[in-house]
Design an enzyme around this catalytic site. Structure first.
Site, short mmCIF file in Angstrom:
data_model
loop_
_atom_site.label_atom_id
_atom_site.label_comp_id
_atom_site.label_asym_id
_atom_site.label_seq_id
_atom_site.Cartn_x
_atom_site.Cartn_y
_atom_site.Cartn_z
N ASP A 11 0.86 -1.19 0.00
CA ASP A 11 0.00 0.00 0.00
C ASP A 11 0.89 1.24 0.00
O ASP A 11 1.81 1.36 0.83
CB ASP A 11 -0.90 0.00 1.24
CG ASP A 11 -1.97 1.06 1.17
OD1 ASP A 11 -3.09 0.73 0.73
OD2 ASP A 11 -1.70 2.21 1.56
N GLU A 36 -4.73 2.34 -4.27
CA GLU A 36 -3.27 2.27 -4.15
C GLU A 36 -2.81 0.95 -3.56
O GLU A 36 -1.66 0.82 -3.13
CB GLU A 36 -2.77 3.43 -3.28
CG GLU A 36 -3.05 3.30 -1.79
CD GLU A 36 -4.44 3.76 -1.37
OE1 GLU A 36 -4.62 4.06 -0.18
OE2 GLU A 36 -5.35 3.80 -2.23
#
Length: 382
Positions: free
Chosen positions: A253, A296
């Site tokens: 992430d 993301e």
């Protein structure tokens, strides 16, 4: 037996009908520009061949004058379709030069007062040259498909047949079928049929590959999309289980991604995702699997990799992202990534392993970010 005039009519009508069929096909599908060029090439070439048969019937000299230009124009557009299909950047310039050179040859021949049969010999010679050029375009790629090679070989054989006809029969057109002339006629028909359907199939093949790519690849980052990653990671897990090989799984992430999006805009966020994906590809092995699960958040599967190797790979990736080039849209902004790493245990489902990796990622995010957290092994049932 077939004479030259009848053959010209037959192949001309065949090309015109084929062009009409392609026009009907393109009305109901999303067609490529190369396919439209190909249709016009077939139509123009077919009209030229049919008019060559018609000229002595109606006795109009203007048809004799215009026909060679239509005939050669069709061949040039056909080669242009190949250039467009294979993405040659300067194909327009090449097509214009070819058209100009061919036009000068035809005008010069007419000015010299060549006979009608001699003009057909000149046109056939120009066609053979362009067929050879098309063969080179089709066969020059090492990874060319079988269909592409079949069309290329057909073009090369046609060019050779024209050459043999010129050498051994001196371009005689006032005879019926001879062995060399018959081979030339046969290859002309094969060129019309094989190349016509073949180019249509090449375009469809390209469209199918594009559709397959759209169904499996994330358009922004060129990584696997969520569905494709799950499918391929599951196949890798089952293979590792059969071979008794380890397989590592990571959840990744980008840190503070929402702050980047809010502060610099979504276009800047998209650039960050692309830079991250490119950086990751530069670190990973070819057979490692990387997918974008959403936003993301990314996932990685490393087949045949033990814990030590996976930890080393995760750390290299973390450092590479931190050292990635600055974003053009965000000044001095530096990306970092948090990584959760687990080893998929024997018999463990992929979703369960992903949940463990996601928990490890959560720990990495809450304990400082820009770090790798190794998750514990799956708890064994009593």
């Amino acid at each position: 037996m077939i004479d030259n005039q009848t053959f010209m009519l037959a192949i001309g009508v065949g090309n015109i009908v084929f062009a009409l069929l392609m026009a009907g096909y393109m009305r109901n599908v999303d067609n490529t520009p190369a396919l439209r060029y190909w249709m016009w090439a077939r139509l123009l070439g077919g009209v030229g061949q049919a008019c060559w048969w018609l000229a002595p019937v109606v006795n109009l000299p203007v048809i004799d004058i215009l026909t060679p230009f239509a005939w050669i124009g069709g061949v040039i557009i056909e080669v242009a379709a190949y250039c467009l299909f294979f993405g040659m950047p300067h194909w327009r310039r090449l097509a214009y030069l070819a058209a100009l050179a061919s036009g000068l040859v035809l005008v010069g021949a007419m000015a010299a007062g060549v006979s009608r049969l001699q003009m057909q010999w000149i046109v056939s010679l120009i066609m053979a040259w362009f067929a050879a050029c098309a063969a080179v375009l089709l066969l020059r790629e090492r990874g060319a498909s079988l269909l592409q090679r079949i069309i290329g070989v057909n073009d090369a054989l046609f060019a050779l047949a024209i050459g043999a006809w010129i050498v051994f029969e001196h371009g005689r057109l006032d005879v019926a079928i001879t062995p060399v002339g018959g081979a030339t006629y046969l290859l002309s028909y094969m060129m019309m049929i094989v190349n016509g359907f073949g180019f249509l199939l090449l375009c469809k093949q390209k469209d199918d590959l594009q559709m397959q790519r759209l169904a499996t690849i994330d358009g922004l980052t060129d990584t696997l999309n969520r569905r494709a990653f799950f499918e391929r990671a599951e196949s890798a897990r089952l293979l590792a289980l059969r071979l008794r090989k380890p397989i590592a799984l990571m959840m990744l992430d980008l840190d503070h991604f929402k702050r980047l999006n809010d502060g610099f805009g979504h276009a800047c966020g998209d650039e960050a995702l692309r830079v991250f994906a490119d950086t990751a590809r530069g670190v990973l092995r070819d057979h490692d699997l990387m997918g974008r699960l959403g936003g993301e958040e990314f996932a990685l599967a490393l087949p045949g990799t033990g814990l030590e190797g996976a930890l080393h790979a995760a750390e290299r990736l973390r450092v590479a992202v931190a050292e990635a080039p600055l974003l053009s849209c965000a000044g001095s902004y530096r990306m970092t990534v948090s990584i959760g790493l687990v080893m998929i245990d024997t018999g463990e489902e992929l979703t369960a392993a992903l949940a463990r990796a996601d928990h490890a990622l959560y720990v990495a995010k809450t304990t400082g970010r820009n770090r790798v957290e190794v998750g514990p092994a799956m708890l064994k049932r009593a």
